[in-house]
Each structure stands twice: as C-alpha cells, then as structure tokens.
Design a protein around this motif. Structure first.
Motif, PDB file in Angstrom:
ATOM      1  N   SER A  94       0.819  -1.219   0.000  1.00 55.88           N
ATOM      2  CA  SER A  94       0.000   0.000   0.000  1.00 55.88           C
ATOM      3  C   SER A  94       0.851   1.268   0.000  1.00 55.88           C
ATOM      4  CB  SER A  94      -0.936  -0.004   1.208  1.00 55.88           C
ATOM      5  OG  SER A  94      -0.211  -0.130   2.422  1.00 55.88           O
ATOM      6  N   LEU A  95       2.049   1.211   0.577  1.00 65.43           N
ATOM      7  CA  LEU A  95       2.940   2.377   0.560  1.00 65.43           C
ATOM      8  C   LEU A  95       3.235   2.794  -0.877  1.00 65.43           C
ATOM      9  CD1 LEU A  95       4.870   4.359   2.007  1.00 65.43           C
ATOM     10  CD2 LEU A  95       6.639   2.599   1.826  1.00 65.43           C
ATOM     11  N   ILE A  96       3.564   1.835  -1.729  1.00 71.48           N
ATOM     12  CA  ILE A  96       3.892   2.135  -3.119  1.00 71.48           C
ATOM     13  C   ILE A  96       2.652   2.569  -3.892  1.00 71.48           C
ATOM     14  CG2 ILE A  96       4.885   1.221  -5.237  1.00 71.48           C
ATOM     15  CD1 ILE A  96       6.827   1.466  -2.872  1.00 71.48           C
ATOM     16  N   VAL A  97       1.553   1.854  -3.684  1.00 72.65           N
ATOM     17  CA  VAL A  97       0.314   2.176  -4.403  1.00 72.65           C
ATOM     18  C   VAL A  97      -0.146   3.590  -4.094  1.00 72.65           C
ATOM     19  CG1 VAL A  97      -2.156   1.656  -4.558  1.00 72.65           C
ATOM     20  CG2 VAL A  97      -0.488  -0.208  -4.627  1.00 72.65           C
ATOM     21  N   THR A  98      -0.163   3.952  -2.821  1.00 72.41           N
ATOM     22  CA  THR A  98      -0.704   5.266  -2.436  1.00 72.41           C
ATOM     23  C   THR A  98       0.257   6.405  -2.764  1.00 72.41           C
ATOM     24  OG1 THR A  98       0.078   4.933  -0.143  1.00 72.41           O
ATOM     25  CG2 THR A  98      -2.201   4.312  -0.667  1.00 72.41           C
ATOM     26  N   ILE A  99       1.554   6.122  -2.844  1.00 71.73           N
ATOM     27  CA  ILE A  99       2.483   7.138  -3.344  1.00 71.73           C
ATOM     28  C   ILE A  99       2.163   7.429  -4.812  1.00 71.73           C
ATOM     29  CG2 ILE A  99       4.879   7.550  -4.050  1.00 71.73           C
ATOM     30  CD1 ILE A  99       5.804   6.264  -1.488  1.00 71.73           C
ATOM     31  N   GLY A 100       1.921   6.351  -5.561  1.00 73.91           N
ATOM     32  CA  GLY A 100       1.567   6.516  -6.967  1.00 73.91           C
ATOM     33  C   GLY A 100       0.290   7.308  -7.162  1.00 73.91           C
ATOM     34  N   THR A 101      -0.752   6.963  -6.423  1.00 68.53           N
ATOM     35  CA  THR A 101      -2.020   7.702  -6.564  1.00 68.53           C
ATOM     36  C   THR A 101      -1.884   9.132  -6.056  1.00 68.53           C
ATOM     37  OG1 THR A 101      -2.757   6.741  -4.447  1.00 68.53           O
ATOM     38  CG2 THR A 101      -3.505   5.668  -6.471  1.00 68.53           C
ATOM     39  N   MET A 102      -1.036   9.333  -5.053  1.00 75.09           N
ATOM     40  CA  MET A 102      -0.827  10.697  -4.544  1.00 75.09           C
ATOM     41  C   MET A 102      -0.290  11.603  -5.651  1.00 75.09           C
ATOM     42  SD  MET A 102       1.663  12.072  -1.474  1.00 75.09           S
ATOM     43  CE  MET A 102       3.160  11.644  -2.389  1.00 75.09           C
ATOM     44  N   PHE A 103       0.768  11.153  -6.333  1.00 76.15           N
ATOM     45  CA  PHE A 103       1.338  11.976  -7.397  1.00 76.15           C
ATOM     46  C   PHE A 103       0.393  12.061  -8.593  1.00 76.15           C
ATOM     47  CE2 PHE A 103       5.333  11.118  -5.107  1.00 76.15           C
ATOM     48  CZ  PHE A 103       5.850  12.407  -5.074  1.00 76.15           C
ATOM     49  N   GLY A 104      -0.333  10.991  -8.850  1.00 76.82           N
ATOM     50  CA  GLY A 104      -1.301  11.024  -9.934  1.00 76.82           C
ATOM     51  C   GLY A 104      -2.394  12.053  -9.690  1.00 76.82           C
ATOM     52  N   VAL A 105      -2.933  12.064  -8.471  1.00 78.68           N
ATOM     53  CA  VAL A 105      -3.983  13.022  -8.123  1.00 78.68           C
ATOM     54  C   VAL A 105      -3.442  14.442  -8.115  1.00 78.68           C
ATOM     55  CG1 VAL A 105      -5.534  13.781  -6.267  1.00 78.68           C
ATOM     56  CG2 VAL A 105      -5.366  11.357  -6.836  1.00 78.68           C
ATOM     57  N   MET A 106      -2.203  14.621  -7.630  1.00 77.51           N
ATOM     58  CA  MET A 106      -1.596  15.958  -7.636  1.00 77.51           C
ATOM     59  C   MET A 106      -1.507  16.505  -9.055  1.00 77.51           C
ATOM     60  SD  MET A 106       1.466  15.449  -4.825  1.00 77.51           S
ATOM     61  CE  MET A 106       2.342  16.904  -5.400  1.00 77.51           C
ATOM     62  N   GLY A 107      -1.012  15.680  -9.981  1.00 73.44           N
ATOM     63  CA  GLY A 107      -0.904  16.123 -11.367  1.00 73.44           C
ATOM     64  C   GLY A 107      -2.257  16.375 -12.001  1.00 73.44           C
ATOM     65  N   LEU A 108      -3.220  15.500 -11.720  1.00 72.24           N
ATOM     66  CA  LEU A 108      -4.566  15.653 -12.264  1.00 72.24           C
ATOM     67  C   LEU A 108      -5.223  16.926 -11.734  1.00 72.24           C
ATOM     68  CD1 LEU A 108      -6.736  14.183 -14.001  1.00 72.24           C
ATOM     69  CD2 LEU A 108      -7.589  13.173 -11.866  1.00 72.24           C
ATOM     70  N   THR A 109      -5.041  17.184 -10.453  1.00 71.66           N
ATOM     71  CA  THR A 109      -5.632  18.376  -9.839  1.00 71.66           C
ATOM     72  C   THR A 109      -5.063  19.646 -10.451  1.00 71.66           C
ATOM     73  OG1 THR A 109      -5.916  17.180  -7.749  1.00 71.66           O
ATOM     74  CG2 THR A 109      -6.036  19.583  -7.664  1.00 71.66           C
ATOM     75  N   LEU A 110      -3.742  19.679 -10.593  1.00 68.14           N
ATOM     76  CA  LEU A 110      -3.092  20.861 -11.171  1.00 68.14           C
ATOM     77  C   LEU A 110      -3.529  21.072 -12.621  1.00 68.14           C
ATOM     78  CD1 LEU A 110      -1.032  23.154 -11.083  1.00 68.14           C
ATOM     79  CD2 LEU A 110       0.749  21.487 -11.669  1.00 68.14           C
ATOM     80  N   GLY A 111      -3.494  19.999 -13.399  1.00 64.66           N
ATOM     81  CA  GLY A 111      -3.842  20.123 -14.813  1.00 64.66           C
ATOM     82  C   GLY A 111      -5.282  20.548 -15.041  1.00 64.66           C
ATOM     83  N   LEU A 112      -6.211  19.902 -14.343  1.00 64.83           N
ATOM     84  CA  LEU A 112      -7.626  20.230 -14.524  1.00 64.83           C
ATOM     85  C   LEU A 112      -7.964  21.610 -13.987  1.00 64.83           C
ATOM     86  CD1 LEU A 112      -9.413  16.832 -13.739  1.00 64.83           C
ATOM     87  CD2 LEU A 112      -9.015  17.908 -15.958  1.00 64.83           C
ATOM     88  N   SER A 113      -7.312  22.003 -12.889  1.00 67.88           N
ATOM     89  CA  SER A 113      -7.582  23.321 -12.319  1.00 67.88           C
ATOM     90  C   SER A 113      -7.202  24.427 -13.297  1.00 67.88           C
ATOM     91  CB  SER A 113      -6.811  23.495 -11.008  1.00 67.88           C
ATOM     92  OG  SER A 113      -6.988  24.795 -10.480  1.00 67.88           O
ATOM     93  N   VAL A 114      -6.028  24.303 -13.893  1.00 73.57           N
ATOM     94  CA  VAL A 114      -5.581  25.302 -14.862  1.00 73.57           C
ATOM     95  C   VAL A 114      -6.436  25.245 -16.123  1.00 73.57           C
ATOM     96  CG1 VAL A 114      -3.654  26.020 -16.322  1.00 73.57           C
ATOM     97  CG2 VAL A 114      -3.228  25.306 -13.962  1.00 73.57           C
ATOM     98  N   LEU A 115      -6.789  24.023 -16.556  1.00 77.67           N
ATOM     99  CA  LEU A 115      -7.589  23.865 -17.773  1.00 77.67           C
ATOM    100  C   LEU A 115      -8.981  24.463 -17.621  1.00 77.67           C
ATOM    101  CD1 LEU A 115      -7.892  22.591 -20.618  1.00 77.67           C
ATOM    102  CD2 LEU A 115      -8.728  20.516 -19.469  1.00 77.67           C
ATOM    103  N   ILE A 116      -9.604  24.246 -16.444  1.00 76.29           N
ATOM    104  CA  ILE A 116     -10.988  24.688 -16.243  1.00 76.29           C
ATOM    105  C   ILE A 116     -11.074  26.151 -15.841  1.00 76.29           C
ATOM    106  CG2 ILE A 116     -13.064  24.357 -14.839  1.00 76.29           C
ATOM    107  CD1 ILE A 116     -12.306  21.391 -14.633  1.00 76.29           C
ATOM    108  N   THR A 117     -10.269  26.553 -14.877  1.00 78.43           N
ATOM    109  CA  THR A 117     -10.384  27.913 -14.323  1.00 78.43           C
ATOM    110  C   THR A 117      -9.268  28.846 -14.780  1.00 78.43           C
ATOM    111  OG1 THR A 117      -9.090  27.460 -12.311  1.00 78.43           O
ATOM    112  CG2 THR A 117     -11.437  26.899 -12.276  1.00 78.43           C
ATOM    113  N   GLY A 118      -8.195  28.283 -15.344  1.00 78.67           N
ATOM    114  CA  GLY A 118      -7.072  29.115 -15.744  1.00 78.67           C
ATOM    115  C   GLY A 118      -6.205  29.548 -14.590  1.00 78.67           C
ATOM    116  N   SER A 119      -6.409  28.940 -13.422  1.00 76.49           N
ATOM    117  CA  SER A 119      -5.659  29.316 -12.227  1.00 76.49           C
ATOM    118  C   SER A 119      -5.464  28.093 -11.339  1.00 76.49           C
ATOM    119  CB  SER A 119      -6.406  30.412 -11.454  1.00 76.49           C
ATOM    120  OG  SER A 119      -5.778  30.692 -10.223  1.00 76.49           O
ATOM    121  N   THR A 120      -4.521  28.211 -10.400  1.00 76.51           N
ATOM    122  CA  THR A 120      -4.293  27.119  -9.443  1.00 76.51           C
ATOM    123  C   THR A 120      -5.073  27.323  -8.155  1.00 76.51           C
ATOM    124  OG1 THR A 120      -2.323  28.252  -8.582  1.00 76.51           O
ATOM    125  CG2 THR A 120      -2.004  26.639 -10.358  1.00 76.51           C
TER     126      THR A 120
END
Length: 302
Positions: A94-120
């Motif tokens: 679970s340590l490896i799995v949740t590290i992976g999802t953590m970075f995945g969600v971080m990237g997804l959050t940043l990308g979608l936030s900028v794409l939708i609102t144009g801001s972080t």
C-alpha cells in the motif's frame, strides 16, 4: 508565565483544538489502516483536490453548495476505492500504491484546475447554512470541525471496538493469510478501509474550503506525516494488529498541544520540528518496546 496563561485561555485551547480536529479526522482512518497493516499516503493530495472540486463545482460553475460537497466527498471515496482495489488485486504494498495515486492526483488536480479555471486557486462564497455546518467559528474561536471530529471518533470507535467488524481489522493486521483462511473478506475489508480514509481526507478538504472560502492546488502534504505521527504517538503498533481509537485521539491531542504550544513559550519557534521529531522518536521506541513485551507474553503463554 504570560505565555502559559494565554495557552490555557479559551483562545489557547482553540489554537490546538482546531489543529487537532482537522488532523484527527484524517488520523482516525489512517489508524484503522495501520492496525490492518496498511498505509495511505494519498490523503496529502486528496485534501486539496476535494477542496478544489467543491470550489470549482459550487464556486466557479455556480452550482448549489450541496452539489460541490457531494462531488468532493465522492472524489475521496473514488480514490480510496482505487487504492483498495490496487492493493487487494495486485498485492503491491500500500505504501507504493498510495504514493503513486498521490502523485497522480496531484498532477490531475493541477492540470484540470488550470484547464478549467485558468488558475491554481479558486474562490467560493458558501451559503449561510453551509458555513454553519462546516465552516463556523463558535465564539469566534472554535471551529465547528471539532464536533465533526468527535462524531468521527465515536463512529470509528464503535466500528473498531464494539462491532464484529473490528475484530476483522485486528485479524487483518495480525496475519492476512490466516484472516482470509478464517473466512474474513480481507479484500472487501481493505477496500472499505481505504475508502474510509479517502472519505475522511475529502471531508477535511471540504471543510477547509468552506472555512477559508478558497482552494489551492498546493496544500495537504503536512497531513500525511502529521496523521501518522498522531497514530504512532497514540500507541498503534507499526507492525499492525494492535491499537485503539482512544489512543489515536490522545496521540492527536498530544501532537496538537506540543505543535502549537511551542508558539506560546520563549523557545525559538524553529525548534518546534525538533521537539516533534523527538516526540515521534520516543513514541516509536515505546511502540517497539510494547511490541516486544506483547510478543514475550505470548511466548510465555504458549
């Protein structure tokens, strides 16, 4: 002396209770996972992601607050389900799995936030009822989140110590293979525990955006290690199989008092991390001592 008087004043109590409430809501399901022999680091990205979900849905798009809140909580449950499924079906730690999802969600959050609102970052003006339930400061000092923390503690305390499912959690942390052979649905239990962790992290994210009326991509990382520290200080064995909700709550309060108390003393505030680190080291050493004593007592009985 003056600092001590301020610390025991209502404002002083509020300073550490507000911190303990937010960390405590996350620490409780993290404690369950650690008792079950698992870990969830993805909470550090779920918290800001759920905050932004609420802010985008209800702030940027203008939908009702309840829609944003449900979307934020659903996001946390979804990430928890993904974590649980990956751990249960792949056998990857679970340590490896949740590290992976953590970075995945971080990237997804940043990308979608900028794409939708144009801001972080995105603002939100919650309705009065929403503020009263999730973002109100009672007497101008105490966050209403404190009462939600108590509710979470009672619910998880019932689950772990009074319901039959609690024994399954202890068995899972003691020996997963034996637990499965005994008929315990280990995969479903693991998935449920990860979903609980994701929901709790999302709830904290939702409450934060209601309190501060703004959400940012950055934030939430401190909850990862702070929640683990609270759990370890609270006496949950690092090897799994033992722990209590009361211990986790006491560990959370201890951490919050030490963490905030340094600012009410004459010590250099930069020493706060040193003191917290020493407290964690002491808790780990005591944790290992308790484990050895428990193992010794078991061998004597055998």
């Amino acid at each position: 002396m003056v600092a001590g008087q301020v610390f025991v004043s209502p404002a002083g109590f509020a300073s550490w209770l507000n911190v303990a409430a937010e960390i405590g809501i996350v620490a409780l399901p993290i404690g369950l996972l650690m008792i079950a022999g698992e870990l969830d680091l993805s909470i550090g990205s779920v918290i800001p992601a759920s905050s932004l979900t609420v802010a985008v849905v209800s702030g940027y798009w203008g939908l009702p607050d309840i829609a944003g809140i449900l979307a934020g909580l659903a996001f946390g449950l979804a990430i928890g389900w993904i974590n649980g499924m990956l751990v249960a079906k792949t056998g990857v730690p679970s340590l490896i799995v949740t590290i992976g999802t953590m970075f995945g969600v971080m990237g997804l959050t940043l990308g979608l936030s900028v794409l939708i609102t144009g801001s972080t970052s995105t603002g939100l003006t919650p309705a009065p009822l929403t503020t009263a339930l999730l973002g109100q400061f009672i007497a101008g000092m105490f966050q209403v989140t404190i009462f939600w923390w108590i509710a979470f503690a009672l619910a998880i305390g019932y689950f772990l110590h009074l319901s039959p499912w609690g024994n399954w959690v202890f068995a899972l942390g003691g020996d997963k293979v034996s637990a499965r052979n005994a008929g315990i649905p280990t995969d479903r239990l693991s998935i449920g525990l990860f979903m609980t962790s994701g929901f709790a992290a999302a709830f904290v994210g939702v409450s934060q955006v209601i309190v501060y009326q703004s959400a940012q991509v950055a934030g939430g990382q401190s909850f990862i290690f702070n929640s683990i520290m609270c759990v370890v200080i609270g006496g949950v064995l690092l090897t799994g199989g033992a722990g209590s909700v009361l211990g986790i709550a006491i560990g959370t309060v201890t951490f919050a008092i030490v963490n905030q108390g340094i600012y009410f003393t004459n010590f250099d505030a930069n020493l706060g991390s040193v003191i917290i680190g020493a407290l964690l080291l002491l808790a780990v050493l005591m944790n290992d001592t308790f484990r050895k004593l428990a193992l010794g007592a078991t061998k004597k009985k055998g």
